[in-house]
Design an enzyme around this catalytic site. Structure first.
Site, PDB file in Angstrom:
ATOM      1  N   GLU A 223       8.862   0.848  11.824  1.00  0.00           N
ATOM      2  CA  GLU A 223       9.947   1.838  11.843  1.00  0.00           C
ATOM      3  C   GLU A 223       9.266   3.192  11.842  1.00  0.00           C
ATOM      4  O   GLU A 223       8.653   3.593  10.862  1.00  0.00           O
ATOM      5  CB  GLU A 223      10.860   1.663  10.630  1.00  0.00           C
TER       6      GLU A 223
ATOM      7  N   LYS B  99       0.852  -1.191   0.000  1.00  0.00           N
ATOM      8  CA  LYS B  99       0.000   0.000   0.000  1.00  0.00           C
ATOM      9  C   LYS B  99       0.884   1.235   0.000  1.00  0.00           C
ATOM     10  O   LYS B  99       1.667   1.461   0.921  1.00  0.00           O
ATOM     11  CB  LYS B  99      -0.932   0.058   1.205  1.00  0.00           C
TER      12      LYS B  99
ATOM     13  N   GLU C  53       8.700  15.465  16.692  1.00  0.00           N
ATOM     14  CA  GLU C  53       9.252  15.359  15.344  1.00  0.00           C
ATOM     15  C   GLU C  53       8.562  16.369  14.431  1.00  0.00           C
ATOM     16  O   GLU C  53       7.346  16.354  14.269  1.00  0.00           O
ATOM     17  CB  GLU C  53       9.050  13.946  14.799  1.00  0.00           C
TER      18      GLU C  53
END
Length: 488
Positions: free
Chosen positions: A257, A181, A388
């Site tokens: 990850e 995907k 982040e």
């Protein structure tokens, strides 16, 4: 900004690739793809529905027995063909990435990395070995390593081709079939790979490529009872949702990850010019849209002024512009959402710390361009320090000693990549041991990596490890076989 360079390749594949065929979405739904350079829509892409996603999984499941029954060499032949086709398609893949998410063609290497990955795994399928044991009297025991079945790969938009290859290649050579995907922000290179899969002659259903939003197709894959292993690279929020979905369904094996807030630490004995150049490249590369970018730099107070001057001088040489031009080093953010998110963090940073460079964002521009931005003396408690940003924004703070900088560097929920610049090997190893990070670079920083070293994160940066030498294990079950041996 207007495009100053016309695309060379005008034909775009935007359909789903299911069971060896290109198809429109079953419900006719499509989503717009907007150029991050101009802010204007330039094509529309098929949105995989729940039915389409289920069809892709069903096709992979049906193809699994025959594919897993081939030898590694037979499976590897297909991967070899695909690698060659990817290599030949470099220019087109580079242009597609520039068009969809603003990646400058001048620095596009992802096709070479993807081809290398498929080539490597094509020749390493015989790594899937079991063990044997004579330690139980009267038995010869062994383990078998066998593929799971259907593997799903949900890839990110920042370097999609690298992650497509890093997940699909080991899964395929191990004998699994795959459903890939792509991200709704950067689906074009994945769709192009589907055309190359078809050209390479893969059996129908072995590789399926769908595009769309996570809450539809990604959600189906995460909950699907026939998906036995799922690898995801992306945000921590989505990674948590996938892990919950896996727990609520079939407890599928999950490899994650996720994000990072990577520190780089510069000691007085470092090569300051080299450290400044490499840390600049890390936060500016791909317009700062990289999970392991060194978004926090800690410089020893005795050399801070010298380092900052070198860093900002190097950063000022960046050429911002149309990513289709070979002279451009710095493209736009991937889309309006990323643009606004980074802009919000910059505005917060202006109130909390000292803006030293960049930060000027024109609301009148058409594209989603943000210049590299440097903050100094940012408090460790601020959101811009903790979270982040995923943009070209770096914080440079000072430190006095090892204990202080270790405490600051580790004071984050993330632990993906850290860097240390020093000529003292004892100090380097002390720091590497104490830093809570899946990878530590010594006298180097991200995106420097080694394909034969496991890559992954501590803490909220993920689960599991991926790399050429370890990824096959992610896609193999271990079965114990106990064989009683009668005495003569």
């Amino acid at each position: 900004m207007t495009l100053t360079q016309e695309p060379k390749f005008k034909s775009l594949e935007t359909r789903l690739f299911i069971n060896g065929k290109f198809v429109e979405s079953s419900d006719g739904q499509k989503f717009d793809l907007v150029s991050p350079t101009t802010g204007k829509r330039f094509t529309e892409v098929s949105e995989a529905s729940e039915d389409d996603t289920n069809a892709a999984v069903a096709a992979a499941k049906a193809a699994f027995p025959a594919w897993s029954g081939l030898s590694p060499a037979q499976r590897g032949a297909y991967l070899k063909k695909l690698a060659a086709l990817i290599f030949e398609s470099h220019d087109e893949l580079a242009e597609l990435e520039a068009m969809s998410m603003g990646r400058p063609v001048s620095r596009y290497f992802e096709s070479f990395a993807a081809a290398d990955a498929f080539n490597y795994f094509a020749e390493n399928g015989f790594q899937a070995l079991g063990t044997s044991s004579l330690n139980t009297p009267g038995f010869v025991n062994m383990t078998m390593r066998q593929p799971y079945g259907v593997a799903a790969a949900i890839i990110p938009w920042n370097v999609p081709l690298v992650f497509l290859a890093a997940k699909a290649a080991p899964a395929l050579i191990a004998g699994n079939t795959v459903v890939i995907k792509s991200s709704e922000k950067a689906p074009l290179t994945s769709a192009k790979i589907a055309t190359l899969v078809e050209k390479a002659g893969f059996p129908a259903g072995v590789v399926n490529v769908i595009s769309g939003h996570g809450h539809i197709s990604g959600n189906v894959l995460s909950h699907h009872m026939d998906v036995r292993v799922l690898s995801f690279t992306g945000s921590g929020r989505t990674g948590r949702a996938i892990q919950i979905a896996a727990a609520k369904s079939n407890l599928k094996n999950v490899i994650l990850e996720l994000g990072g807030k990577s520190p780089a630490i510069i000691f007085p004995d470092a090569d300051l010019k080299k450290a400044a150049e490499e840390t600049k490249h890390s936060i500016q590369w791909n317009s700062g849209q990289m999970c392991m970018a060194n978004s926090r730099i800690y410089v020893h107070e005795s050399i801070a002024s010298t380092f900052i001057e070198l860093f900002q001088k190097s950063l000022a040489e960046i050429k911002i512009g149309d990513p289709l031009l070979p002279t451009t080093h710095h493209g736009p953010q991937a889309d309006h959402l990323q643009f606004k998110q980074v802009q919000t963090y910059i505005e917060e940073g202006k109130k909390a710390g000292k803006l030293s460079m960049g930060g000027e964002i024109s609301e009148s521009q058409d594209g989603f361009f943000i210049p590299p931005t440097v903050f100094l003396d940012m408090p460790e408690t601020e959101r811009v320090t903790k979270e982040e940003i995923f943009g070209p924004v770096v914080l440079i703070n000072t430190f006095r000693d090892e204990d202080e900088v270790i405490a600051k560097a580790n004071d984050t929920e993330f632990g993906l990549y850290a860097a240390v610049y020093t000529k003292d090997i004892n100090r380097a190893l002390r720091m590497a041991k104490r830093l809570e990070s899946g990878t530590v670079g010594v006298n180097c920083t991200s995106p420097t990596n080694a394909m034969d070293m496991p890559f992954g994160g501590y803490k909220s940066s993920g689960l599991g490890r991926e790399a050429w030498t370890v990824s096959i294990d992610n896609y193999l079950e271990t079965k114990s076989v106990l064989i009683r041996v009668e005495d003569l």
